[in-house]
Write an enzyme that holds these catalytic residues in place. Structure first.
Site, PDB file in Angstrom:
ATOM      1  N   MET A 156      62.776  13.621  -6.271  1.00  0.00           N
ATOM      2  CA  MET A 156      63.617  14.925  -6.719  1.00  0.00           C
ATOM      3  C   MET A 156      64.747  15.156  -5.544  1.00  0.00           C
ATOM      4  O   MET A 156      64.933  16.395  -4.795  1.00  0.00           O
ATOM      5  CB  MET A 156      62.651  16.124  -6.633  1.00  0.00           C
ATOM      6  N   GLY A 157      65.700  14.438  -5.375  1.00  0.00           N
ATOM      7  CA  GLY A 157      66.827  14.647  -4.967  1.00  0.00           C
ATOM      8  C   GLY A 157      67.866  15.146  -5.566  1.00  0.00           C
ATOM      9  O   GLY A 157      67.791  15.899  -6.773  1.00  0.00           O
ATOM     10  N   ILE A 159      70.092  13.709  -7.876  1.00  0.00           N
ATOM     11  CA  ILE A 159      70.199  13.305  -9.016  1.00  0.00           C
ATOM     12  C   ILE A 159      68.847  13.673  -9.851  1.00  0.00           C
ATOM     13  O   ILE A 159      69.063  14.120 -11.120  1.00  0.00           O
ATOM     14  CB  ILE A 159      70.117  11.738  -8.929  1.00  0.00           C
ATOM     15  N   SER A 238      66.875   3.824 -10.503  1.00  0.00           N
ATOM     16  CA  SER A 238      67.147   3.790  -9.115  1.00  0.00           C
ATOM     17  C   SER A 238      67.292   2.235  -8.528  1.00  0.00           C
ATOM     18  O   SER A 238      68.645   1.895  -8.368  1.00  0.00           O
ATOM     19  CB  SER A 238      65.625   4.476  -8.571  1.00  0.00           C
ATOM     20  N   ARG A 239      66.674   1.725  -8.422  1.00  0.00           N
ATOM     21  CA  ARG A 239      66.608   0.384  -7.685  1.00  0.00           C
ATOM     22  C   ARG A 239      65.564  -0.322  -8.466  1.00  0.00           C
ATOM     23  O   ARG A 239      64.316  -0.082  -8.315  1.00  0.00           O
ATOM     24  CB  ARG A 239      66.540   0.036  -6.300  1.00  0.00           C
ATOM     25  N   GLU A 268      69.817  -8.883  -9.482  1.00  0.00           N
ATOM     26  CA  GLU A 268      71.092  -8.717 -10.506  1.00  0.00           C
ATOM     27  C   GLU A 268      71.911  -9.689 -10.224  1.00  0.00           C
ATOM     28  O   GLU A 268      72.414  -9.672  -9.067  1.00  0.00           O
ATOM     29  CB  GLU A 268      71.199  -7.024 -10.208  1.00  0.00           C
ATOM     30  N   HIS A 287      73.158  -1.620 -14.702  1.00  0.00           N
ATOM     31  CA  HIS A 287      73.278  -1.062 -13.529  1.00  0.00           C
ATOM     32  C   HIS A 287      74.553  -0.001 -13.781  1.00  0.00           C
ATOM     33  O   HIS A 287      75.486  -0.461 -12.813  1.00  0.00           O
ATOM     34  CB  HIS A 287      73.339  -2.019 -12.322  1.00  0.00           C
TER      35      HIS A 287
HETATM   36  C1  DGY Z   1      74.333   3.956  -6.548  1.00  0.00           C
HETATM   37  O1  DGY Z   1      75.214   4.723  -6.313  1.00  0.00           O
HETATM   38  O2  DGY Z   1      73.429   3.692  -5.651  1.00  0.00           O
HETATM   39  C2  DGY Z   1      74.223   3.555  -7.671  1.00  0.00           C
HETATM   40  O3  DGY Z   1      73.227   2.727  -8.188  1.00  0.00           O
HETATM   41  C3  DGY Z   1      75.526   2.865  -8.183  1.00  0.00           C
HETATM   42  O4  DGY Z   1      75.612   3.076  -9.650  1.00  0.00           O
END
Ligand code: DGY
Length: 320
Positions: A156-157, A159, A238-239, A268, A287
């Protein structure tokens, strides 16, 4: 006096780097959609005072120990798991990312992915393009409702909070899990803090926005997917490494969860033969979380400004 050398690891529009032009001699990797080879990056880093890097460039001890003149690395992303920040500190290299400027665009994409996965938007569009629409059917391409369902946000940052604001507009119940409580999300959005297992058990949409760290690596594994509702849809913006992809594949194939919307992958780019892409219940994107023209340009300008500030002896705007 000779201007300091700054290397940019992707071809970027020059006008977005104008704040840096006066202060530095800029050189760029010539391709826009192909990463700068590691060998080139290592060579350029040896004489660079600044690097403007992408999330695909590894900034580690090997690079830093040879980069004797390096003062600043500005990463064109909010995530910075590609940078060994501790090693950079030891080498007195300032590292910066691009928080803030990408928050709303990334939240838009995350929510769009959630909508696309639940309402089968991409599948439905492909259905027409493949010439398969032969008539209306009562359950043709029926998806899952979004409105008034429960969304569970992990991470919950800023974004996460921006996604929660969108969810509130859809009348959703908002659960969240985070390292620390977010008073802002609780007061402003009525978000409810829950433990990770509770969030998994109660959410219709589990949305992963947590950064990749040693603690979050493979956080979403077999045990996590087994706790989710069988009707749950998992979203990751996220990742990729936060997810054990083999476990996610098993969970989807065995119908332990309903579907997934993925903007990120462990390695990726992925090919069309990636096992997750073969599943109709997976909506896959390459992405593109922050990929709008306005936002990417703002990210580029922020990177350029950070480099110019540091090379001019001033603090960066967004130092890690
Ligand atoms: C970020 O900014 O970390 C995003 O994954 C890039 O789109």
């Amino acid at each position: 006096m000779e201007k300091p050398f700054v290397y940019v690891t992707r071809a970027l529009p020059e006008e977005q780097l104008s704040s840096l032009k006066e202060a530095a001699h800029i050189e760029m990797w010539e391709k826009e959609d192909e990463p700068c080879p590691r060998a080139v990056l290592l060579e350029k880093a040896k004489t660079a005072a600044g690097l403007l890097t992408m999330l695909s460039d590894r900034i580690d001890s090997e690079l830093l120990s040879e980069a004797r003149q390096l003062k600043v690395v500005a990463n064109l992303a909010v995530g910075y798991d590609n940078i060994d920040v501790e090693a950079a500190k030891k080498h007195r290299v300032i590292c910066c990312n691009t928080p803030g400027v990408l928050t709303e665009s990334t939240a838009d994409l995350t929510f769009a992915l959630l909508m696309a996965a639940s309402r089968r938007i991409i599948e439905a569009s492909d259905w027409i393009k493949q010439g398969r629409w032969t008539g209306w059917g009562p359950l043709l391409l029926a998806g899952a409702d979004v409105h008034h369902k429960t969304i569970g946000i992990v991470g919950m940052g800023s974004i996460g909070r921006a996604v929660a604001r969108r969810a509130k507009g859809f009348g959703m119940k908002i659960l969240y899990h985070n390292r620390s409580r977010s008073q802002e999300a609780e007061a402003e959005l009525g978000a409810v803090y829950t433990s990770f297992p509770q969030l998994l058990e109660q959410s219709d949409f589990v949305v992963c926005l947590t950064p990749l760290t040693n603690e979050t690596n493979h956080l979403f594994n077999r045990s996590a997917f087994q706790k989710m509702k069988r009707t749950a849809i998992f979203i990751n913006a996220s990742r990729g490494q936060v997810v054990d992809e083999a476990d996610l594949y098993e969970a989807l194939v065995n119908k332990e969860i309903r579907g997934a919307g993925l903007d990120v992958f462990a390695e990726e780019p992925i090919s069309k033969d990636h096992p997750l892409v073969s599943l109709p219940q997976v909506t896959a994107l390459p992405h593109i979380g922050s990929a709008t023209n306005e936002t990417r340009e703002a990210m580029m300008r922020l990177c350029a400004e950070n480099i110019a500030l540091v090379l001019g002896g001033e603090p960066a705007r967004t130092e890690l």
